[in-house]
Scaffold this motif. Sequence first.
Motif, PDB file in Angstrom:
ATOM      1  N   ARG A 136      19.837  47.667  30.259  1.00  0.00           N
ATOM      2  CA  ARG A 136      19.626  46.444  29.472  1.00  0.00           C
ATOM      3  C   ARG A 136      20.923  45.697  29.189  1.00  0.00           C
ATOM      4  NH1 ARG A 136      15.236  49.236  25.450  1.00  0.00           N
ATOM      5  NH2 ARG A 136      13.483  49.051  26.856  1.00  0.00           N
ATOM      6  N   LEU A 137      22.040  46.289  29.564  1.00  0.00           N
ATOM      7  CA  LEU A 137      23.322  45.580  29.421  1.00  0.00           C
ATOM      8  C   LEU A 137      23.360  44.431  30.423  1.00  0.00           C
ATOM      9  CD1 LEU A 137      25.868  48.548  29.231  1.00  0.00           C
ATOM     10  CD2 LEU A 137      25.217  47.013  27.361  1.00  0.00           C
ATOM     11  N   GLY A 138      24.283  43.518  30.231  1.00  0.00           N
ATOM     12  CA  GLY A 138      24.441  42.417  31.174  1.00  0.00           C
ATOM     13  C   GLY A 138      24.944  42.914  32.520  1.00  0.00           C
ATOM     14  N   ASP A 139      24.776  42.092  33.541  1.00  0.00           N
ATOM     15  CA  ASP A 139      25.178  42.468  34.900  1.00  0.00           C
ATOM     16  C   ASP A 139      26.661  42.820  34.977  1.00  0.00           C
ATOM     17  OD1 ASP A 139      22.660  42.141  35.947  1.00  0.00           O
ATOM     18  OD2 ASP A 139      23.016  40.080  36.621  1.00  0.00           O
ATOM     19  N   ARG A 140      27.485  42.027  34.316  1.00  0.00           N
ATOM     20  CA  ARG A 140      28.937  42.236  34.391  1.00  0.00           C
ATOM     21  C   ARG A 140      29.317  43.606  33.829  1.00  0.00           C
ATOM     22  NH1 ARG A 140      33.532  37.863  32.828  1.00  0.00           N
ATOM     23  NH2 ARG A 140      35.305  39.185  33.302  1.00  0.00           N
ATOM     24  N   PRO A 154      38.441  54.805  40.466  1.00  0.00           N
ATOM     25  CA  PRO A 154      39.313  53.862  41.185  1.00  0.00           C
ATOM     26  C   PRO A 154      40.447  53.379  40.278  1.00  0.00           C
ATOM     27  CG  PRO A 154      37.334  52.753  40.455  1.00  0.00           C
ATOM     28  CD  PRO A 154      37.172  54.211  40.088  1.00  0.00           C
ATOM     29  N   SER A 155      41.488  52.891  40.905  1.00  0.00           N
ATOM     30  CA  SER A 155      42.585  52.311  40.124  1.00  0.00           C
ATOM     31  C   SER A 155      42.138  50.948  39.595  1.00  0.00           C
ATOM     32  CB  SER A 155      43.829  52.143  41.008  1.00  0.00           C
ATOM     33  OG  SER A 155      43.581  51.129  41.975  1.00  0.00           O
ATOM     34  N   TYR A 156      42.836  50.447  38.579  1.00  0.00           N
ATOM     35  CA  TYR A 156      42.492  49.135  38.030  1.00  0.00           C
ATOM     36  C   TYR A 156      42.687  48.040  39.089  1.00  0.00           C
ATOM     37  CZ  TYR A 156      41.530  50.338  33.144  1.00  0.00           C
ATOM     38  OH  TYR A 156      40.962  50.798  31.989  1.00  0.00           O
ATOM     39  N   GLN A 157      43.643  48.234  40.018  1.00  0.00           N
ATOM     40  CA  GLN A 157      43.840  47.258  41.091  1.00  0.00           C
ATOM     41  C   GLN A 157      42.594  47.232  41.996  1.00  0.00           C
ATOM     42  OE1 GLN A 157      46.230  49.545  40.268  1.00  0.00           O
ATOM     43  NE2 GLN A 157      47.610  48.079  39.266  1.00  0.00           N
ATOM     44  N   GLU A 158      42.020  48.414  42.290  1.00  0.00           N
ATOM     45  CA  GLU A 158      40.813  48.473  43.114  1.00  0.00           C
ATOM     46  C   GLU A 158      39.624  47.841  42.396  1.00  0.00           C
ATOM     47  OE1 GLU A 158      41.545  52.552  45.679  1.00  0.00           O
ATOM     48  OE2 GLU A 158      40.993  52.736  43.572  1.00  0.00           O
ATOM     49  N   VAL A 159      39.526  48.073  41.094  1.00  0.00           N
ATOM     50  CA  VAL A 159      38.450  47.477  40.299  1.00  0.00           C
ATOM     51  C   VAL A 159      38.605  45.967  40.285  1.00  0.00           C
ATOM     52  CG1 VAL A 159      37.436  47.320  37.990  1.00  0.00           C
ATOM     53  CG2 VAL A 159      38.163  49.547  38.875  1.00  0.00           C
ATOM     54  N   SER A 160      39.837  45.514  40.096  1.00  0.00           N
ATOM     55  CA  SER A 160      40.117  44.076  40.074  1.00  0.00           C
ATOM     56  C   SER A 160      39.712  43.427  41.382  1.00  0.00           C
ATOM     57  CB  SER A 160      41.607  43.852  39.803  1.00  0.00           C
ATOM     58  OG  SER A 160      41.929  42.488  39.913  1.00  0.00           O
ATOM     59  N   ALA A 161      40.050  44.064  42.485  1.00  0.00           N
ATOM     60  CA  ALA A 161      39.713  43.509  43.796  1.00  0.00           C
ATOM     61  C   ALA A 161      38.209  43.529  44.029  1.00  0.00           C
ATOM     62  CB  ALA A 161      40.434  44.303  44.891  1.00  0.00           C
ATOM     63  N   ALA A 162      37.541  44.586  43.594  1.00  0.00           N
ATOM     64  CA  ALA A 162      36.105  44.718  43.843  1.00  0.00           C
ATOM     65  C   ALA A 162      35.285  43.750  43.007  1.00  0.00           C
ATOM     66  CB  ALA A 162      35.658  46.156  43.569  1.00  0.00           C
ATOM     67  N   LEU A 163      35.693  43.524  41.757  1.00  0.00           N
ATOM     68  CA  LEU A 163      34.869  42.727  40.847  1.00  0.00           C
ATOM     69  C   LEU A 163      35.445  41.337  40.549  1.00  0.00           C
ATOM     70  CD1 LEU A 163      33.835  45.489  38.258  1.00  0.00           C
ATOM     71  CD2 LEU A 163      32.572  44.682  40.252  1.00  0.00           C
ATOM     72  N   GLY A 164      36.665  41.065  41.013  1.00  0.00           N
ATOM     73  CA  GLY A 164      37.255  39.763  40.744  1.00  0.00           C
ATOM     74  C   GLY A 164      37.615  39.595  39.275  1.00  0.00           C
ATOM     75  N   VAL A 165      38.083  40.663  38.644  1.00  0.00           N
ATOM     76  CA  VAL A 165      38.463  40.651  37.231  1.00  0.00           C
ATOM     77  C   VAL A 165      39.962  40.925  37.162  1.00  0.00           C
ATOM     78  CG1 VAL A 165      38.142  41.816  35.017  1.00  0.00           C
ATOM     79  CG2 VAL A 165      36.207  41.524  36.549  1.00  0.00           C
ATOM     80  N   ALA A 166      40.665  40.196  36.308  1.00  0.00           N
ATOM     81  CA  ALA A 166      42.102  40.410  36.156  1.00  0.00           C
ATOM     82  C   ALA A 166      42.358  41.833  35.678  1.00  0.00           C
ATOM     83  CB  ALA A 166      42.681  39.407  35.164  1.00  0.00           C
ATOM     84  N   SER A 169      42.441  42.518  31.977  1.00  0.00           N
ATOM     85  CA  SER A 169      41.224  42.364  31.167  1.00  0.00           C
ATOM     86  C   SER A 169      40.218  43.488  31.392  1.00  0.00           C
ATOM     87  CB  SER A 169      40.581  41.001  31.433  1.00  0.00           C
ATOM     88  OG  SER A 169      40.146  40.936  32.771  1.00  0.00           O
ATOM     89  N   ILE A 170      40.514  44.392  32.323  1.00  0.00           N
ATOM     90  CA  ILE A 170      39.559  45.469  32.619  1.00  0.00           C
ATOM     91  C   ILE A 170      39.391  46.395  31.415  1.00  0.00           C
ATOM     92  CG2 ILE A 170      39.141  47.525  34.049  1.00  0.00           C
ATOM     93  CD1 ILE A 170      40.435  45.974  36.377  1.00  0.00           C
ATOM     94  N   GLY A 171      40.488  46.844  30.816  1.00  0.00           N
ATOM     95  CA  GLY A 171      40.415  47.754  29.662  1.00  0.00           C
ATOM     96  C   GLY A 171      39.659  47.142  28.486  1.00  0.00           C
ATOM     97  N   PRO A 172      40.031  45.934  28.041  1.00  0.00           N
ATOM     98  CA  PRO A 172      39.300  45.317  26.926  1.00  0.00           C
ATOM     99  C   PRO A 172      37.825  45.062  27.245  1.00  0.00           C
ATOM    100  CG  PRO A 172      41.424  44.251  27.209  1.00  0.00           C
ATOM    101  CD  PRO A 172      41.245  45.178  28.361  1.00  0.00           C
ATOM    102  N   LEU A 173      37.543  44.641  28.490  1.00  0.00           N
ATOM    103  CA  LEU A 173      36.156  44.407  28.891  1.00  0.00           C
ATOM    104  C   LEU A 173      35.379  45.722  28.865  1.00  0.00           C
ATOM    105  CD1 LEU A 173      33.956  42.519  29.918  1.00  0.00           C
ATOM    106  CD2 LEU A 173      34.842  42.853  32.237  1.00  0.00           C
ATOM    107  N   ARG A 174      36.003  46.791  29.365  1.00  0.00           N
ATOM    108  CA  ARG A 174      35.382  48.124  29.349  1.00  0.00           C
ATOM    109  C   ARG A 174      35.063  48.526  27.905  1.00  0.00           C
ATOM    110  NH1 ARG A 174      38.127  52.678  28.323  1.00  0.00           N
ATOM    111  NH2 ARG A 174      37.055  54.620  28.753  1.00  0.00           N
ATOM    112  N   GLN A 175      35.989  48.322  26.985  1.00  0.00           N
ATOM    113  CA  GLN A 175      35.763  48.674  25.575  1.00  0.00           C
ATOM    114  C   GLN A 175      34.605  47.873  24.979  1.00  0.00           C
ATOM    115  OE1 GLN A 175      39.571  48.111  23.722  1.00  0.00           O
ATOM    116  NE2 GLN A 175      40.207  50.229  24.122  1.00  0.00           N
ATOM    117  N   ARG A 176      34.552  46.575  25.263  1.00  0.00           N
ATOM    118  CA  ARG A 176      33.460  45.748  24.747  1.00  0.00           C
ATOM    119  C   ARG A 176      32.118  46.223  25.288  1.00  0.00           C
ATOM    120  NH1 ARG A 176      37.116  41.559  25.530  1.00  0.00           N
ATOM    121  NH2 ARG A 176      36.142  40.898  27.470  1.00  0.00           N
ATOM    122  N   CYS A 177      32.085  46.536  26.584  1.00  0.00           N
ATOM    123  CA  CYS A 177      30.834  47.000  27.193  1.00  0.00           C
ATOM    124  C   CYS A 177      30.383  48.327  26.588  1.00  0.00           C
ATOM    125  CB  CYS A 177      31.009  47.144  28.706  1.00  0.00           C
ATOM    126  SG  CYS A 177      31.232  45.570  29.567  1.00  0.00           S
TER     127      CYS A 177
END
Length: 192
Positions: A136-140, A154-166, A169-177
């Motif tokens: 029920r969470l959002g797609d992102r 994966p490394s944050y660089q791999e996550v960034s490349a896969a999802l198009g996220v800086a 911002s991955i850590g803060p976005l992960r915490q919010r989710c």
Amino acid sequence: MDRADVGVLVQSAVDGDAAAWKALVEGLSPLVWSVVRAHRLSDADGHEVYQTVWFRFAQHLGRIREPDKAGSWLASTARNECLRTLRSLSRLTVTDDPHLLDGVSEVGAPEQSLLDAEEAAAQSERIRRLWQEFERLGDRCRQLLRVLMASPPPSYQEVSAALGVAVGSIGPLRQRCLRRLRARLDDARGTS
């Protein structure tokens, strides 16, 4: 016994006619017994089911919507009671040794086995609820958390490349989710 006759007898029994009740029991008992015998219960269990079926019939007599189908109601109730009895019998351990259940087996005391089974069921329910709220969470959030759950992570660089996220911002976005997921789980726990 004819269905129309059954309907009339049921109505009369509802109105308090003892003779109608007696006629119902006499006329429909062979049906109940045939269902009980088909389930091959012991005599004691069969009599118990027979009595329970008639007791439930008496309890529901005034609420039966289609009195002419009382035979179907009795047969269905008899079948359900037989199955309930068979399920309860499968949980019993018949033994002549009164000390058997007092001992500790290779897997522990019988009580521990029950506690372990209950804990496994509770854990399974928690996991089911977690995935239900995750969906029920959002797609992102779902995409990010799924990528971060990969093994090996994966490394944050791999996550960034896969999802198009800086990367920053991955850590803060992960915490919010994760906070949203925790809040959803807490809300679901509060309503259940």
